[in-house]
Scaffold this active site. Sequence first.
Site, PDB file in Angstrom:
ATOM      1  N   ARG A 168     -17.207  10.995   6.455  1.00 32.11           N
ATOM      2  CA  ARG A 168     -15.764  10.841   6.318  1.00 32.11           C
ATOM      3  C   ARG A 168     -15.066  12.205   6.233  1.00 32.11           C
ATOM      4  NH1 ARG A 168     -15.014   5.234   5.677  1.00 32.11           N
ATOM      5  NH2 ARG A 168     -12.948   5.753   6.446  1.00 32.11           N
ATOM      6  N   LYS A 215     -24.761  12.404  -0.468  1.00 26.49           N
ATOM      7  CA  LYS A 215     -25.188  11.831   0.799  1.00 26.49           C
ATOM      8  C   LYS A 215     -25.096  12.915   1.863  1.00 26.49           C
ATOM      9  CE  LYS A 215     -24.492   8.272   4.272  1.00 26.49           C
ATOM     10  NZ  LYS A 215     -23.658   7.165   4.788  1.00 26.49           N
ATOM     11  N   ARG A 294     -34.345   2.312   8.988  1.00 27.74           N
ATOM     12  CA  ARG A 294     -35.337   1.442   9.633  1.00 27.74           C
ATOM     13  C   ARG A 294     -36.693   1.506   8.922  1.00 27.74           C
ATOM     14  NH1 ARG A 294     -35.515  -1.785  13.622  1.00 27.74           N
ATOM     15  NH2 ARG A 294     -36.654  -0.575  15.147  1.00 27.74           N
ATOM     16  N   ARG A 317     -30.215  -3.033   4.790  1.00 36.44           N
ATOM     17  CA  ARG A 317     -30.417  -4.351   5.389  1.00 36.44           C
ATOM     18  C   ARG A 317     -31.675  -5.064   4.885  1.00 36.44           C
ATOM     19  NH1 ARG A 317     -29.851  -2.636  11.549  1.00 36.44           N
ATOM     20  NH2 ARG A 317     -30.972  -0.860  10.669  1.00 36.44           N
ATOM     21  N   CYS A 343     -31.002  -7.277  13.236  1.00 39.28           N
ATOM     22  CA  CYS A 343     -30.170  -7.922  14.256  1.00 39.28           C
ATOM     23  C   CYS A 343     -28.709  -7.511  14.140  1.00 39.28           C
ATOM     24  CB  CYS A 343     -30.300  -9.437  14.165  1.00 39.28           C
ATOM     25  SG  CYS A 343     -29.602 -10.157  12.649  1.00 39.28           S
ATOM     26  N   CYS A 347     -24.554  -8.664   8.936  1.00 34.14           N
ATOM     27  CA  CYS A 347     -24.129  -7.523   8.118  1.00 34.14           C
ATOM     28  C   CYS A 347     -23.137  -6.626   8.857  1.00 34.14           C
ATOM     29  CB  CYS A 347     -25.350  -6.739   7.651  1.00 34.14           C
ATOM     30  SG  CYS A 347     -26.539  -6.325   8.957  1.00 34.14           S
TER      31      CYS A 347
END
Length: 641
Positions: A168, A215, A294, A317, A343, A347
């Site tokens: 951001r 982050k 992932r 996720r 997928c 979300c």
Amino acid sequence: MQNVILQPIEVGGQTFKNRIMFPPLTTGYEKNGMISEQDMGFYTRLAKGGVGYIVMGDVAPINSFSPTPKLFDDSQIPAFKALADSVHAYGTKLGVQLFHPEYDVDAINSLFMQKKFDEMRQRLHHDMMFFTDEVSEEMLMAIIDKMCACAVRAQKAGVDVIQIHGDRLNGCLCSTRMNHRTDKFGGSLENRVRFARMLTRAIRKAVPDMVIDYKLSIVTPQRGKGGIDEADAVQFAQWLVEDGVDMLHVAQANHTGNMADTIPPMGVQPYGFFVKIAGDIKKAVNVPVSAVGRIVDAEMAARVIESGMADMVAMGRPLLADPDWGTKIAAGKACDIRRCISCNKGCTDAIQNRQFLSCVLNAENGYENTRSIQPAAQKKKIAVLGGGPAGLEAARVAALRGHDVTLFEKTTTLGGQLNIACVPPRKEEMRRAAQDLIHAVCNAGVHLCMGQTRTAEQLKDAGFEAVINAVGAHSAAPRIPGIDSVNVADAWRVLAGEQQVYGTVAVIGGGMVGCETAEYLAARGCKVSVIEMMDKIAAGESTTILPTLLENYKTYGVEQYPSHKVKEFRMDAVVCENKDGAEVTIPCDYIVLAMGARSNEFDAAALEAAGIPVYSIGDAAGKAADISNAIRTGYDTACQL
């Protein structure tokens, strides 16, 4: 594996009970920026499931238009305190991620109050493009003050960690691609990270006893814009530690307009695609580092920590699909974790469509306060007809509630349409959904009758007290002249390997099945055209998947014919009518039908006559839909019995 993931870790003088982190995600649960009961249910459920560290994403220190939590006024402190107390009851640490949007919030708020909506939208677009370059030093200092005030409020609420958002506005200022300033906040690396470092030092001074997480949004050569370049990330990380950061959350930077950069769908990015970069940062600093990207199962998570690449593993996720990672691993049942299939349907797509966060595999996600599996008041003998996702989910839930459940599947394979959904390019991860559903059904003690069907009369005579109809759907098409020709095939049968085609292929239907079948055939060497009656092809495809699909169409030379109505099938062509009414002939060797689905029928008359209730779910409920509908209707129906 258990000891590694569940091992406590010291961060900034605080003990985190394990290495499982829920990273900051936009949820859409807040009501006008206020923490809601839906927030409370969601985050508390994560804590109950064993997550050690939860970060509430995008907490704004100002009253912005971002659909995210707000903490700009003392009146908002009690809601955050209630949330902190709720997750603390399970020994979980709570962090809030502070961020400022990359636009002039005060100016846009003023235009809104004056009802100058056109000017507001124009300014919003302009600011999103140029605010980084135009924001004054005075305004930047004011933003730091607001961030610090927000951190103090979080501390008063009992929050444990302040995470500074490195994307951001903050990331834009750090970026070589988005920062074009010529003052002390632009140009050199030292100048571009000046604001981030000033902010970090100010927050450390404002809340000296709180843990500060940063982050670290990194721009790789392949992806991202708003963050620090990968080549400068190690140096920047070291500076941040000098400035008082206690922990670093290493993640892919975004701002490209494609959420697939940071939340990649199946097959677009490799597993653990950011682990190596996190490892490079960890080697250079003496504070804990968390990795994300992932990491889909417990073995993979353990490997990340055991390899020394990270100290904590962040899973967004995967924890939506199953919040019970911690409790299942602690019980030695990591194999029972319901694995995310990436997928993005429930979300990421939902958030981009201004809906709230959910999961197609987990009917409880987003509905924690209203959906839960409770023991049945009266145990019944229940038959489930069909072993697709709807039938499997219904059988699982009914059995967990204490019912005696028998599932009948007419084929010798469970999983239904999931067995063909996993065939197209990038879709093999759909196979996990079938594997986990089958595993859960077996664990729940469901009786499986494979290669068998039952009539209503047989079910009645067998003494079943309720029947769940989950017989699914079949591929369907209107009676078009030539449809029975030898060169006409069915997409479902092609994906199942039951029919083979070659040469030039016309796929009829530009929905998800047709588009994925076209990509599958093109990747196997066919010259493919997609013909669709509506004016848009792949209208139902995920916004994070569509760019990759279309890029592959371009690579393979897949031709698209939207707004074309099929009139006739010939042995060497498809005859269509375009939107102008002109006839168009598209040559082909084979025609593959992907024109929708129709519910299979089950004659329930004998059961209904005997007063035995029959519940139709999933595709059998009158209209073929998707896996989300299958899971939701299966879950809800089983909970009603």
